[in-house]
Design an enzyme around this catalytic site. Structure first.
Site, PDB file in Angstrom:
ATOM      1  N   LYS A 212      -0.807  -3.348  -2.329  1.00 32.06           N
ATOM      2  CA  LYS A 212      -0.511  -4.596  -2.846  1.00 32.06           C
ATOM      3  C   LYS A 212       0.915  -4.655  -3.208  1.00 32.06           C
ATOM      4  CE  LYS A 212      -2.849  -8.185  -5.870  1.00 32.06           C
ATOM      5  NZ  LYS A 212      -1.838  -8.745  -6.179  1.00 32.06           N
TER       6      LYS A 212
ATOM      7  N   ASP B 272       4.366  -6.915  -4.531  1.00 28.95           N
ATOM      8  CA  ASP B 272       4.818  -7.709  -5.605  1.00 28.95           C
ATOM      9  C   ASP B 272       5.735  -8.837  -5.151  1.00 28.95           C
ATOM     10  OD1 ASP B 272       4.547  -8.818  -8.156  1.00 28.95           O
ATOM     11  OD2 ASP B 272       5.651  -7.035  -8.902  1.00 28.95           O
TER      12      ASP B 272
ATOM     13  N   GLU C  32       2.389  -2.510  -6.781  1.00 28.97           N
ATOM     14  CA  GLU C  32       1.354  -3.643  -7.540  1.00 28.97           C
ATOM     15  C   GLU C  32      -0.050  -3.080  -7.633  1.00 28.97           C
ATOM     16  OE1 GLU C  32       0.610  -8.386  -8.240  1.00 28.97           O
ATOM     17  OE2 GLU C  32       1.601  -7.500  -6.488  1.00 28.97           O
TER      18      GLU C  32
END
Length: 335
Positions: A39, A41, A184
């Site tokens: 993931k 950011d 993230e």
């Protein structure tokens, strides 16, 4: 030669509203039916590329990001062989160690920082719309694209459950790698899942390493001392998913740079209004000296806990979210 135009080219494919993930519960789902991605950011954005290379960027809430990131012009060059494309991804700014840093995106005006586009899905290629194709097929096509500048467009890996097993890794172990790499979090995507524009679907599960909450700014309290004349704290809200009412859910007074406070003061001043925009009562100690504003700005905070009385605790400011619309912001789950 790729063109960069302010106006919409007739050859640029229409935008597609991004699909959204839901929060996963507990440990990362450990299931051979899933693929796993890190993931990132940054700012979610759909990249649209015309056959002649004209490039346009659209935020999750439909705003045109094209002129804000000129370094992403013509990033595919001849890598699409004259075909149109629509990609889903994230605009990220990398720090000196190669880690995505959300703060760098916030400070681009003061300190110009080149960005990269991390493409993680392919929604259209040539004349073919791929929304009904399974995720694993879309990712296979995406992996075959060759950006002209790999420093500006990256196609990060997607790991099948079998690939993780071959490396002696579990999905939870991949999340641990994300933590060590200061990423993230992780997203698990069902390998056969179709792409559902604008929908939040359980076929995509997100596992963030930090708890963040998007918020609507409904007011501010003036600072003291060095912060006199600028916001000392922001009063935060989110919409009740049942009624749609904007509810006060807490405030934030840390995590700001001086430049961010000055900028916030400039943006909030013309939004002044005489009364609170929140449907519920703001505690007296929080409302004292408050200056109310029209709820038009969206931001993001880090928090430790969301209590049963629906309050964010131990918050810190991350920055504004120009890629989010205030109507999208809803009260988090209690936990």
């Amino acid at each position: 030669m790729a063109r960069w135009t302010r106006g919409e080219s007739s050859q640029v494919p229409p935008t597609i509203e991004p699909m959204l993930a839901v929060a996963g519960d507990g440990e990362v789902v450990d299931d051979p039916r899933y693929h796993y991605e890190f993931k990132w950011d940054g700012y979610r954005a759909v990249m649209r590329v015309a056959p002649d290379g004209t490039t346009m960027l659209t935020s999750r809430n439909g705003n045109d990001f094209t002129q804000d990131y000129p370094e992403l012009r013509g990033v595919f060059g001849d890598g699409l062989a004259g075909r149109a494309a629509v990609l889903d991804g994230e605009i990220v700014a990398l720090d000196e160690y190669g880690h995505p840093d959300f703060t760098l995106l916030q400070n681009r005006r003061a300190h110009p920082q080149p960005v990269s586009y991390f493409a993680f899905d392919l929604l259209r290629f040539g004349d073919t719309v791929l929304l009904q194709e399974p995720y694993r097929y879309r990712r296979e096509l995406l992996s075959g694209l060759t950006p002209a500048d790999p420093n500006r467009v990256a196609i990060p890996p997607s790991y099948s459950h079998a690939e993780l097993s071959e490396q002696g890794l579990t999905p939870q172990g991949l999340l641990d790698i994300a933590a060590r790499s200061q990423l993230e979090g992780l997203i698990a995507k069902l390998s056969v899942s179709r792409y559902h524009p604008g929908r939040r679907s359980h076929v995509w599960l997100k596992y963030p390493l930090i708890q963040t909450q998007e918020v609507v700014i409904g007011g501010w309290r003036p600072g003291r001392g060095r912060r006199a004349g600028v916001p000392g704290a922001l009063l935060l809200g989110a919409h009740d998913p049942g009624t749609g009412d904007l509810l006060y859910i807490g405030d934030v007074g840390t995590g700001f740079t001086e430049r961010a406070l000055d900028s916030l003061g400039e943006m909030l001043s013309p939004l002044s209004r005489p009364a609170s925009p929140f449907a519920n009562e703001v505690p007296r100690d929080r409302a004292r000296h408050a200056r109310w504003v029209e709820p038009r700005l969206t931001g993001e905070v880090v928090y430790r806990r969301f209590t049963r009385d629906r309050r964010l605790r131990h918050t810190a400011w991350r920055g504004l979210r120009p890629d989010r619309d205030t109507s999208e912001i809803v009260v988090p789950r209690i936990g």
